[in-house]
Design a protein around this motif. Structure first.
Motif, PDB file in Angstrom:
ATOM      1  N   VAL A  95       0.756  -1.378  -0.071  1.00  0.00           N
ATOM      2  CA  VAL A  95       0.179  -0.105   0.145  1.00  0.00           C
ATOM      3  C   VAL A  95       0.804   1.291  -0.051  1.00  0.00           C
ATOM      4  CG1 VAL A  95      -1.688   1.342   1.269  1.00  0.00           C
ATOM      5  CG2 VAL A  95      -1.925  -1.309   1.211  1.00  0.00           C
ATOM      6  N   ARG A  96       0.679   1.942  -1.021  1.00  0.00           N
ATOM      7  CA  ARG A  96       1.320   3.488  -1.005  1.00  0.00           C
ATOM      8  C   ARG A  96       0.524   4.415  -0.938  1.00  0.00           C
ATOM      9  NH1 ARG A  96       3.644   6.624  -6.449  1.00  0.00           N
ATOM     10  NH2 ARG A  96       4.812   8.042  -5.300  1.00  0.00           N
ATOM     11  N   VAL A  97       0.810   5.134   0.246  1.00  0.00           N
ATOM     12  CA  VAL A  97       0.112   6.634   0.284  1.00  0.00           C
ATOM     13  C   VAL A  97       0.969   7.650  -0.071  1.00  0.00           C
ATOM     14  CG1 VAL A  97      -0.905   7.789   2.251  1.00  0.00           C
ATOM     15  CG2 VAL A  97      -0.734   5.311   2.412  1.00  0.00           C
ATOM     16  N   SER A  98       0.396   8.691  -0.707  1.00  0.00           N
ATOM     17  CA  SER A  98       1.188   9.703  -1.045  1.00  0.00           C
ATOM     18  C   SER A  98       0.145  10.933  -0.941  1.00  0.00           C
ATOM     19  CB  SER A  98       1.490   9.704  -2.706  1.00  0.00           C
ATOM     20  OG  SER A  98       0.506   9.549  -3.569  1.00  0.00           O
ATOM     21  N   GLY A  99       0.675  12.187  -0.861  1.00  0.00           N
ATOM     22  CA  GLY A  99      -0.180  13.339  -0.644  1.00  0.00           C
ATOM     23  C   GLY A  99       0.472  14.463   0.349  1.00  0.00           C
ATOM     24  N   GLY A 100      -0.378  15.050   1.034  1.00  0.00           N
ATOM     25  CA  GLY A 100       0.200  15.799   2.092  1.00  0.00           C
ATOM     26  C   GLY A 100      -0.954  16.234   2.938  1.00  0.00           C
ATOM     27  N   ALA A 101      -0.408  17.047   4.220  1.00  0.00           N
ATOM     28  CA  ALA A 101      -1.230  17.602   5.093  1.00  0.00           C
ATOM     29  C   ALA A 101      -0.419  18.896   5.167  1.00  0.00           C
ATOM     30  CB  ALA A 101      -1.178  16.682   6.357  1.00  0.00           C
ATOM     31  N   ARG A 102      -1.288  19.902   5.711  1.00  0.00           N
ATOM     32  CA  ARG A 102      -1.035  21.255   5.981  1.00  0.00           C
ATOM     33  C   ARG A 102      -1.749  21.884   7.402  1.00  0.00           C
ATOM     34  NH1 ARG A 102      -3.870  25.287   5.549  1.00  0.00           N
ATOM     35  NH2 ARG A 102      -2.236  26.851   5.792  1.00  0.00           N
ATOM     36  N   VAL A 103      -1.182  22.597   8.057  1.00  0.00           N
ATOM     37  CA  VAL A 103      -1.825  23.250   9.221  1.00  0.00           C
ATOM     38  C   VAL A 103      -1.364  24.788   9.381  1.00  0.00           C
ATOM     39  CG1 VAL A 103      -0.514  22.074  11.086  1.00  0.00           C
ATOM     40  CG2 VAL A 103      -2.885  23.045  11.464  1.00  0.00           C
ATOM     41  N   ASP A 104      -1.958  25.668   9.824  1.00  0.00           N
ATOM     42  CA  ASP A 104      -1.411  26.980  10.131  1.00  0.00           C
ATOM     43  C   ASP A 104      -1.190  27.042  11.609  1.00  0.00           C
ATOM     44  OD1 ASP A 104      -1.771  28.262   7.783  1.00  0.00           O
ATOM     45  OD2 ASP A 104      -3.656  28.810   7.987  1.00  0.00           O
ATOM     46  N   ALA A 105       0.154  27.341  11.844  1.00  0.00           N
ATOM     47  CA  ALA A 105       0.661  27.195  13.382  1.00  0.00           C
ATOM     48  C   ALA A 105       1.054  28.742  13.856  1.00  0.00           C
ATOM     49  CB  ALA A 105       2.086  26.196  13.486  1.00  0.00           C
ATOM     50  N   ILE A 106       1.077  28.618  15.239  1.00  0.00           N
ATOM     51  CA  ILE A 106       1.813  29.971  15.820  1.00  0.00           C
ATOM     52  C   ILE A 106       2.912  29.342  16.630  1.00  0.00           C
ATOM     53  CG2 ILE A 106       1.487  31.785  17.456  1.00  0.00           C
ATOM     54  CD1 ILE A 106      -0.178  32.023  15.056  1.00  0.00           C
ATOM     55  N   LEU A 107       4.365  29.564  16.192  1.00  0.00           N
ATOM     56  CA  LEU A 107       5.525  29.191  16.776  1.00  0.00           C
ATOM     57  C   LEU A 107       6.203  30.305  17.468  1.00  0.00           C
ATOM     58  CD1 LEU A 107       6.355  26.565  13.942  1.00  0.00           C
ATOM     59  CD2 LEU A 107       5.021  26.120  16.008  1.00  0.00           C
ATOM     60  N   GLU A 108       7.050  29.945  18.313  1.00  0.00           N
ATOM     61  CA  GLU A 108       7.797  30.985  19.051  1.00  0.00           C
ATOM     62  C   GLU A 108       9.367  31.243  18.243  1.00  0.00           C
ATOM     63  OE1 GLU A 108      10.028  30.619  22.980  1.00  0.00           O
ATOM     64  OE2 GLU A 108       8.291  31.764  23.485  1.00  0.00           O
ATOM     65  N   CYS A 109       9.522  32.275  17.922  1.00  0.00           N
ATOM     66  CA  CYS A 109      10.904  32.600  17.192  1.00  0.00           C
ATOM     67  C   CYS A 109      11.892  32.514  18.308  1.00  0.00           C
ATOM     68  CB  CYS A 109      10.703  34.081  16.665  1.00  0.00           C
ATOM     69  SG  CYS A 109      12.366  34.598  16.022  1.00  0.00           S
ATOM     70  N   GLN A 110      12.970  31.772  18.153  1.00  0.00           N
ATOM     71  CA  GLN A 110      13.994  31.655  19.193  1.00  0.00           C
ATOM     72  C   GLN A 110      14.897  33.014  19.238  1.00  0.00           C
ATOM     73  OE1 GLN A 110      13.278  29.261  16.838  1.00  0.00           O
ATOM     74  NE2 GLN A 110      12.338  27.994  18.265  1.00  0.00           N
ATOM     75  N   ARG A 111      14.779  33.813  18.102  1.00  0.00           N
ATOM     76  CA  ARG A 111      15.505  35.139  17.940  1.00  0.00           C
ATOM     77  C   ARG A 111      14.672  36.231  18.861  1.00  0.00           C
ATOM     78  NH1 ARG A 111      19.238  36.284  14.713  1.00  0.00           N
ATOM     79  NH2 ARG A 111      18.753  34.567  13.321  1.00  0.00           N
ATOM     80  N   CYS A 112      13.526  36.543  18.829  1.00  0.00           N
ATOM     81  CA  CYS A 112      12.732  37.584  19.378  1.00  0.00           C
ATOM     82  C   CYS A 112      12.031  36.883  20.598  1.00  0.00           C
ATOM     83  CB  CYS A 112      12.335  38.328  18.434  1.00  0.00           C
ATOM     84  SG  CYS A 112      10.856  37.478  17.555  1.00  0.00           S
ATOM     85  N   LEU A 113      11.612  35.852  20.653  1.00  0.00           N
ATOM     86  CA  LEU A 113      10.831  35.292  21.359  1.00  0.00           C
ATOM     87  C   LEU A 113       9.307  35.624  21.322  1.00  0.00           C
ATOM     88  CD1 LEU A 113      13.232  35.162  24.762  1.00  0.00           C
ATOM     89  CD2 LEU A 113      12.985  33.409  22.987  1.00  0.00           C
TER      90      LEU A 113
END
Length: 159
Positions: A57-75
């Protein structure tokens, strides 16, 4: 959808060149949800199932989501789209896993319906960038961090 969880029988879907397209609530992703800062978001999933030349069984395709992540530079919080591209084989026995890997991305599963979360969660987690803003130029808050510093370049005299 047994128990309200988006699922598919991969073997059945692959036998008929099936697909699964839809939204899965982030709250269904127990490991991903606390990492992306968007508890009410949905993960967009688009998967195609087929049998490969070896009958796997081959599964191809994708997934996406919008995230809010913390920048390590400016926090500060930074919006980031997390995108996972998938191309994997699903097998029901660990006996052949060593001969398939590392050439193929392989997941060992139980026969029967499989939650969509199980198929895409690992790839989404691995797609979260280690650095949200790789450089100062990429950081949307860099101007705030730089406004507190005054840079002067040393003067070099050549004699």
């Amino acid at each position: 959808m047994p128990n309200g969880i988006a699922s598919i029988d991969p073997q059945d879907a692959a036998a008929r060149f099936g697909s699964w397209v839809g939204l899965v609530p982030v709250s269904d992703f127990k490991r991903l949800a606390p990492l992306i800062g968007q508890p009410d978001a949905d993960v967009e999933v688009d998967l195609a199932f087929e049998l490969d030349g070896n009958g796997l069984v081959r599964v191809s395709g994708g997934a996406r989501v919008d995230a809010i992540l913390e920048c390590q530079r400016c926090l500060e919080a930074v919006s980031q789209e997390i995108v996972a591209d998938l191309d994997m084989r699903l097998i029901t026995s660990e006996e052949t896993i060593e001969e398939l890997m590392p050439a193929l991305d392989v997941m060992v599963i139980d026969a029967g319906p499989l939650p969509i979360v199980t198929i895409v969660e690992d790839d989404l987690i691995m797609s979260i960038p280690a650095r949200v803003c790789p450089t100062e130029v990429d950081c949307p808050n860099a101007h705030q961090a730089l406004s507190y510093t005054h840079l002067t370049l040393p003067t070099i005299l050549l004699l």
